[in-house]
Design a protein around this motif. Structure first.
Motif, PDB file in Angstrom:
ATOM      1  N   ALA A 207      41.247  54.317  -7.415  1.00 49.27           N
ATOM      2  CA  ALA A 207      42.613  53.801  -7.329  1.00 49.27           C
ATOM      3  C   ALA A 207      43.212  54.007  -5.945  1.00 49.27           C
ATOM      4  O   ALA A 207      44.029  53.205  -5.484  1.00 49.27           O
ATOM      5  N   ALA A 208      42.812  55.084  -5.278  1.00 46.15           N
ATOM      6  CA  ALA A 208      43.352  55.389  -3.958  1.00 46.15           C
ATOM      7  C   ALA A 208      42.636  54.651  -2.836  1.00 46.15           C
ATOM      8  O   ALA A 208      43.090  54.664  -1.687  1.00 46.15           O
ATOM      9  N   GLY A 209      41.506  53.995  -3.164  1.00 41.73           N
ATOM     10  CA  GLY A 209      40.748  53.295  -2.139  1.00 41.73           C
ATOM     11  C   GLY A 209      40.046  54.241  -1.177  1.00 41.73           C
ATOM     12  O   GLY A 209      39.800  53.890  -0.016  1.00 41.73           O
ATOM     13  N   LEU A 210      39.690  55.446  -1.652  1.00 39.39           N
ATOM     14  CA  LEU A 210      39.028  56.438  -0.812  1.00 39.39           C
ATOM     15  C   LEU A 210      37.511  56.311  -0.919  1.00 39.39           C
ATOM     16  O   LEU A 210      36.995  55.670  -1.833  1.00 39.39           O
ATOM     17  N   ASP A 211      36.820  56.928   0.002  1.00 37.68           N
ATOM     18  CA  ASP A 211      35.356  56.942   0.006  1.00 37.68           C
ATOM     19  C   ASP A 211      34.860  57.739  -1.195  1.00 37.68           C
ATOM     20  O   ASP A 211      34.972  58.971  -1.234  1.00 37.68           O
ATOM     21  N   ALA A 212      34.303  57.050  -2.182  1.00 40.40           N
ATOM     22  CA  ALA A 212      33.872  57.709  -3.418  1.00 40.40           C
ATOM     23  C   ALA A 212      32.752  58.706  -3.182  1.00 40.40           C
ATOM     24  O   ALA A 212      32.552  59.625  -3.986  1.00 40.40           O
ATOM     25  N   GLY A 213      32.029  58.572  -2.088  1.00 40.82           N
ATOM     26  CA  GLY A 213      30.966  59.510  -1.793  1.00 40.82           C
ATOM     27  C   GLY A 213      31.482  60.921  -1.545  1.00 40.82           C
ATOM     28  O   GLY A 213      30.762  61.909  -1.743  1.00 40.82           O
ATOM     29  N   LEU A 214      32.748  61.030  -1.154  1.00 36.72           N
ATOM     30  CA  LEU A 214      33.342  62.343  -0.920  1.00 36.72           C
ATOM     31  C   LEU A 214      33.537  63.119  -2.219  1.00 36.72           C
ATOM     32  O   LEU A 214      33.701  64.342  -2.189  1.00 36.72           O
ATOM     33  N   ALA A 215      33.504  62.414  -3.340  1.00 32.98           N
ATOM     34  CA  ALA A 215      33.704  63.086  -4.626  1.00 32.98           C
ATOM     35  C   ALA A 215      32.627  64.144  -4.867  1.00 32.98           C
ATOM     36  O   ALA A 215      32.875  65.146  -5.550  1.00 32.98           O
ATOM     37  N   ASP A 216      31.454  63.944  -4.303  1.00 32.44           N
ATOM     38  CA  ASP A 216      30.382  64.924  -4.492  1.00 32.44           C
ATOM     39  C   ASP A 216      30.741  66.295  -3.922  1.00 32.44           C
ATOM     40  O   ASP A 216      30.156  67.311  -4.322  1.00 32.44           O
ATOM     41  N   LEU A 217      31.677  66.322  -2.994  1.00 30.92           N
ATOM     42  CA  LEU A 217      32.080  67.581  -2.373  1.00 30.92           C
ATOM     43  C   LEU A 217      33.269  68.223  -3.077  1.00 30.92           C
ATOM     44  O   LEU A 217      33.678  69.335  -2.707  1.00 30.92           O
ATOM     45  N   MET A 218      33.819  67.564  -4.096  1.00 29.49           N
ATOM     46  CA  MET A 218      35.024  68.078  -4.744  1.00 29.49           C
ATOM     47  C   MET A 218      34.819  69.421  -5.456  1.00 29.49           C
ATOM     48  O   MET A 218      35.730  70.256  -5.444  1.00 29.49           O
ATOM     49  N   PRO A 219      33.673  69.692  -6.101  1.00 31.97           N
ATOM     50  CA  PRO A 219      33.505  71.020  -6.705  1.00 31.97           C
ATOM     51  C   PRO A 219      33.669  72.148  -5.684  1.00 31.97           C
ATOM     52  O   PRO A 219      34.322  73.163  -5.962  1.00 31.97           O
ATOM     53  N   LEU A 220      33.084  71.964  -4.502  1.00 32.67           N
ATOM     54  CA  LEU A 220      33.233  72.964  -3.446  1.00 32.67           C
ATOM     55  C   LEU A 220      34.683  73.045  -2.986  1.00 32.67           C
ATOM     56  O   LEU A 220      35.214  74.133  -2.740  1.00 32.67           O
ATOM     57  N   TRP A 221      35.330  71.885  -2.897  1.00 35.86           N
ATOM     58  CA  TRP A 221      36.737  71.855  -2.470  1.00 35.86           C
ATOM     59  C   TRP A 221      37.627  72.582  -3.477  1.00 35.86           C
ATOM     60  O   TRP A 221      38.535  73.318  -3.078  1.00 35.86           O
ATOM     61  N   HIS A 222      37.385  72.413  -4.758  1.00 31.24           N
ATOM     62  CA  HIS A 222      38.190  73.104  -5.766  1.00 31.24           C
ATOM     63  C   HIS A 222      38.002  74.621  -5.671  1.00 31.24           C
ATOM     64  O   HIS A 222      38.965  75.380  -5.874  1.00 31.24           O
ATOM     65  N   GLU A 223      36.783  75.051  -5.374  1.00 37.39           N
ATOM     66  CA  GLU A 223      36.553  76.490  -5.181  1.00 37.39           C
ATOM     67  C   GLU A 223      37.375  77.000  -4.003  1.00 37.39           C
ATOM     68  O   GLU A 223      37.987  78.077  -4.063  1.00 37.39           O
ATOM     69  N   TYR A 224      37.370  76.236  -2.928  1.00 36.32           N
ATOM     70  CA  TYR A 224      38.164  76.627  -1.756  1.00 36.32           C
ATOM     71  C   TYR A 224      39.651  76.701  -2.106  1.00 36.32           C
ATOM     72  O   TYR A 224      40.339  77.656  -1.731  1.00 36.32           O
TER      73      TYR A 224
END
Length: 271
Positions: A162-179
């Motif tokens: 919906a935001a038009g963002l690079d969906a490939g970045l989603a793979d890094l979200m688990p690490l981002w949530h930990e941060y």
């Protein structure tokens, strides 16, 4: 630090996509709440976006009225607030359904059913307040069965798209949530050190800037406002951990956790 700042920039929601993001995420969390709890379905809030007086204001809520099974509620999200993928999830799930708004619906029905006279009394520093904040944080994880994979896929399919963002970045979200979780504890410890006069504002700000928790351009005095609402701020992190430990002790499955959550939402104010 530069990687943190750059990643935060790349998962920021463009202003012209904010309404679509917030509307779709609100609908998804509403549907998940309906699937897991006994709710009327009448209380999903209206969503709007607008510019609010300060960029620090994430949203403005308007409660028009309520009765036993219906809340007339509107949430205005600030176009000038720095929305990122992670704080969209935190804000929608925590502040609306199945968090505070669901809690409000269940408690309203309980007040009416039992004639409790205490609806106007909500103490900031109380076990009930701690449960309200802590459970609204924890229930977000319950929505995804405590699965990092489910949460990541939700972010990819709903928010990134919906935001038009690079969906490939989603793979890094688990690490981002930990941060983000560690950064939350960092804010708490910095606040403690400032209050205890162990650190000056500059020392505290330098620490937060070094780890990308606040902007490099932020004023040193900004650390005085990390806990603008002291009890509310602490409850978000510490009370979540208390609620998590309690739920893990009392419930052996996610379904049991949902039943426990709904029971507690209907509990007496004094808990």
């Amino acid at each position: 630090r530069e990687k943190i700042l750059e990643f935060r920039r790349r998962i920021s929601i463009p202003g012209d996509r904010l309404l679509e993001v917030m509307t779709k995420t609100t609908q998804e969390f509403h549907d998940m709440s309906m699937d897991r709890m006994t709710l009327t379905g009448n209380s999903m809030p209206r969503v709007r976006v607008r510019r609010l007086p300060s960029p620090d204001m994430a949203f403005l809520s308007i409660l028009f009225g309520y009765d036993y099974n219906h809340l007339e509620y509107e949430r205005n999200f600030n176009l000038d607030y720095p929305w990122t993928v992670d704080n969209v999830i935190e804000c929608i799930g925590h502040e609306m359904e199945p968090g505070h708004l669901t809690y409000y619906e269940k408690r309203t029905q309980t007040y009416i059913d039992t004639c409790w006279p205490e609806m106007a009394v909500v103490q900031q520093f109380s076990p009930s307040s701690a449960f309200t904040e802590g459970s609204a944080r924890y229930v977000i994880s319950m929505c995804f069965d405590h699965s990092s994979e489910q949460k990541t896929e939700f972010e990819r399919q709903v928010i990134f798209k919906a935001a038009g963002l690079d969906a490939g970045l989603a793979d890094l979200m688990p690490l981002w949530h930990e941060y983000c979780e560690i950064a939350g504890y960092g804010k708490l410890e910095v606040t403690r050190k400032v209050w205890d006069q162990v650190w000056s504002c500059k020392e505290a700000a330098d620490f937060l800037k070094d780890y990308g928790i606040i902007s490099p351009e932020a004023e040193d005095e900004s650390v005085l406002h990390l806990a603008a609402d002291d009890g509310h701020f602490v409850a978000h992190d510490y009370a979540r951990d208390v609620v998590k430990a309690y739920f893990k002790q009392e419930a052996s499955t996610v379904d049991e956790e949902w039943r426990l959550y709904e029971k507690l939402c209907c509990g007496h104010m004094s808990m």
